[in-house]
Design a protein around this motif. Structure first.
Motif, PDB file in Angstrom:
ATOM      1  N   HIS B   4     -56.768  -0.663  17.493  1.00  0.00           N
ATOM      2  CA  HIS B   4     -55.435  -1.071  17.040  1.00  0.00           C
ATOM      3  C   HIS B   4     -55.295  -2.582  17.074  1.00  0.00           C
ATOM      4  O   HIS B   4     -54.697  -3.181  16.176  1.00  0.00           O
ATOM      5  N   GLU B   7     -57.092  -3.966  14.153  1.00  0.00           N
ATOM      6  CA  GLU B   7     -56.347  -3.702  12.919  1.00  0.00           C
ATOM      7  C   GLU B   7     -55.171  -4.657  12.799  1.00  0.00           C
ATOM      8  O   GLU B   7     -54.911  -5.211  11.722  1.00  0.00           O
ATOM      9  N   MET B   8     -54.470  -4.848  13.902  1.00  0.00           N
ATOM     10  CA  MET B   8     -53.314  -5.751  13.876  1.00  0.00           C
ATOM     11  C   MET B   8     -53.769  -7.181  13.594  1.00  0.00           C
ATOM     12  O   MET B   8     -53.100  -7.911  12.848  1.00  0.00           O
ATOM     13  N   LEU B  11     -54.408  -7.492   9.932  1.00  0.00           N
ATOM     14  CA  LEU B  11     -53.147  -7.542   9.191  1.00  0.00           C
ATOM     15  C   LEU B  11     -52.498  -8.913   9.335  1.00  0.00           C
ATOM     16  O   LEU B  11     -51.946  -9.459   8.376  1.00  0.00           O
ATOM     17  N   ARG B  14     -54.230 -11.436   7.117  1.00  0.00           N
ATOM     18  CA  ARG B  14     -53.828 -11.269   5.717  1.00  0.00           C
ATOM     19  C   ARG B  14     -52.416 -11.804   5.499  1.00  0.00           C
ATOM     20  O   ARG B  14     -52.116 -12.430   4.488  1.00  0.00           O
ATOM     21  N   ARG B  18     -51.093 -14.813   2.949  1.00  0.00           N
ATOM     22  CA  ARG B  18     -50.011 -14.643   1.986  1.00  0.00           C
ATOM     23  C   ARG B  18     -48.894 -15.654   2.227  1.00  0.00           C
ATOM     24  O   ARG B  18     -48.175 -16.029   1.295  1.00  0.00           O
ATOM     25  N   ARG B  40     -38.082 -11.335   2.646  1.00  0.00           N
ATOM     26  CA  ARG B  40     -39.333 -10.674   3.027  1.00  0.00           C
ATOM     27  C   ARG B  40     -39.876 -11.254   4.329  1.00  0.00           C
ATOM     28  O   ARG B  40     -40.268 -10.521   5.237  1.00  0.00           O
ATOM     29  N   SER B  42     -38.225 -12.924   6.656  1.00  0.00           N
ATOM     30  CA  SER B  42     -37.329 -12.707   7.805  1.00  0.00           C
ATOM     31  C   SER B  42     -37.561 -11.335   8.413  1.00  0.00           C
ATOM     32  O   SER B  42     -37.377 -11.142   9.610  1.00  0.00           O
ATOM     33  N   GLY B  43     -37.993 -10.399   7.600  1.00  0.00           N
ATOM     34  CA  GLY B  43     -38.233  -9.059   8.106  1.00  0.00           C
ATOM     35  C   GLY B  43     -39.638  -8.821   8.611  1.00  0.00           C
ATOM     36  O   GLY B  43     -39.918  -7.820   9.241  1.00  0.00           O
ATOM     37  N   MET B  44     -40.533  -9.751   8.320  1.00  0.00           N
ATOM     38  CA  MET B  44     -41.930  -9.499   8.619  1.00  0.00           C
ATOM     39  C   MET B  44     -42.543 -10.489   9.599  1.00  0.00           C
ATOM     40  O   MET B  44     -43.384 -10.113  10.408  1.00  0.00           O
ATOM     41  N   GLY B  46     -41.762 -11.996  12.296  1.00  0.00           N
ATOM     42  CA  GLY B  46     -41.688 -11.718  13.732  1.00  0.00           C
ATOM     43  C   GLY B  46     -42.672 -10.657  14.192  1.00  0.00           C
ATOM     44  O   GLY B  46     -43.078 -10.639  15.353  1.00  0.00           O
ATOM     45  N   MET B  47     -43.050  -9.781  13.298  1.00  0.00           N
ATOM     46  CA  MET B  47     -44.009  -8.730  13.664  1.00  0.00           C
ATOM     47  C   MET B  47     -45.381  -9.320  13.939  1.00  0.00           C
ATOM     48  O   MET B  47     -46.202  -8.697  14.620  1.00  0.00           O
ATOM     49  N   PHE B  48     -45.634 -10.496  13.404  1.00  0.00           N
ATOM     50  CA  PHE B  48     -46.927 -11.146  13.570  1.00  0.00           C
ATOM     51  C   PHE B  48     -46.837 -12.352  14.498  1.00  0.00           C
ATOM     52  O   PHE B  48     -47.734 -13.193  14.507  1.00  0.00           O
TER      53      PHE B  48
END
Lengths: 122, 87
Positions: B4, B7-8, B11, B14, B18, B40, B42-44, B46-48
């Motif tokens: 995991h 994989e993270m 991601l 990538r 982008r 896009r 603002s929603g993404m 923080g996940m990274f």
């Protein structure tokens, strides 16, 4: 019991994160869809325990997708959660007023998403 | 590294690539395109772990929705572009 989660989002990166995140829960089976129309078609033949909908999508957005699903499935529609970066109180209330079970704020913690989804199922 | 985690990491790599493309797009973008990019990110972001870029993107999106003056939107867009290029 296997929990079939359907996640709908036009962003490929987020679909992959969600698939990975929910896959951390061994009881969850995840299907991702890249559009609202794909989700509507898929859910005709593959029942789900819960559906997560991105709000802003080109073409059929989250609310429109939800409306289409409600029209097709009525009371048999599984719980739906909206996933969105717009989580001001007025936005959240509007989604709840549509009939959604809840709202998941983006960005979310990938390590906690499965638990969050389970909490909404209980 | 666990599967995991690997994989993270892939991601995230990538996503960073982008972001460089988004930075290029910001330069000549109108408000509508800026709003799309900002929403896009603002929603993404923080996940990274890209919280600063995500916060900037949210501020930009809020400014556009509030019909802020061009100077304010431009300043936020420029700041976001810089943050994306610094990732």
């Amino acid at each position: 019991m296997t929990i079939h989660v359907v996640y709908v989002d036009d962003e490929e990166d987020i679909r992959e994160i969600v698939a990975m995140s929910l896959g951390l829960d061994e009881d969850m089976r995840v299907t991702t869809c890249s559009s609202g129309s794909a989700a509507v078609a898929m859910l005709r033949t593959a029942p789900a325990e819960i559906v997560l909908l991105d709000v802003m999508m080109p073409g059929m957005d989250g609310p429109a997708t939800y409306a289409a699903l409600r029209e097709e499935h009525g009371d048999t529609l599984p719980p739906v959660l909206f996933c969105t970066a717009r989580t001001q109180a007025s936005d959240v209330q509007s989604y709840l007023d549509l009939g959604a079970r809840g709202v998941i704020a983006k960005p979310f913690d990938p390590m906690c998403l499965a638990k969050t989804v389970r909490d909404f199922l209980e | 590294m666990t599967d995991h985690a690997s994989e993270m990491a892939a991601l995230r790599e990538r996503f960073i690539m982008r972001c460089a493309q988004d930075a290029d797009r910001i330069a000549g973008a109108d408000r509508e395109m800026l709003a799309v990019i900002a929403h896009r990110l603002s929603g993404m972001a923080g996940m990274f772990g890209c919280d600063a870029a995500g916060d900037n993107a949210r501020a930009l999106e809020d400014a556009i929705r509030a019909e802020a003056p061009d100077s304010a939107v431009a300043a936020l867009a420029t700041a976001l572009e810089a943050k994306l290029r610094a990732l």
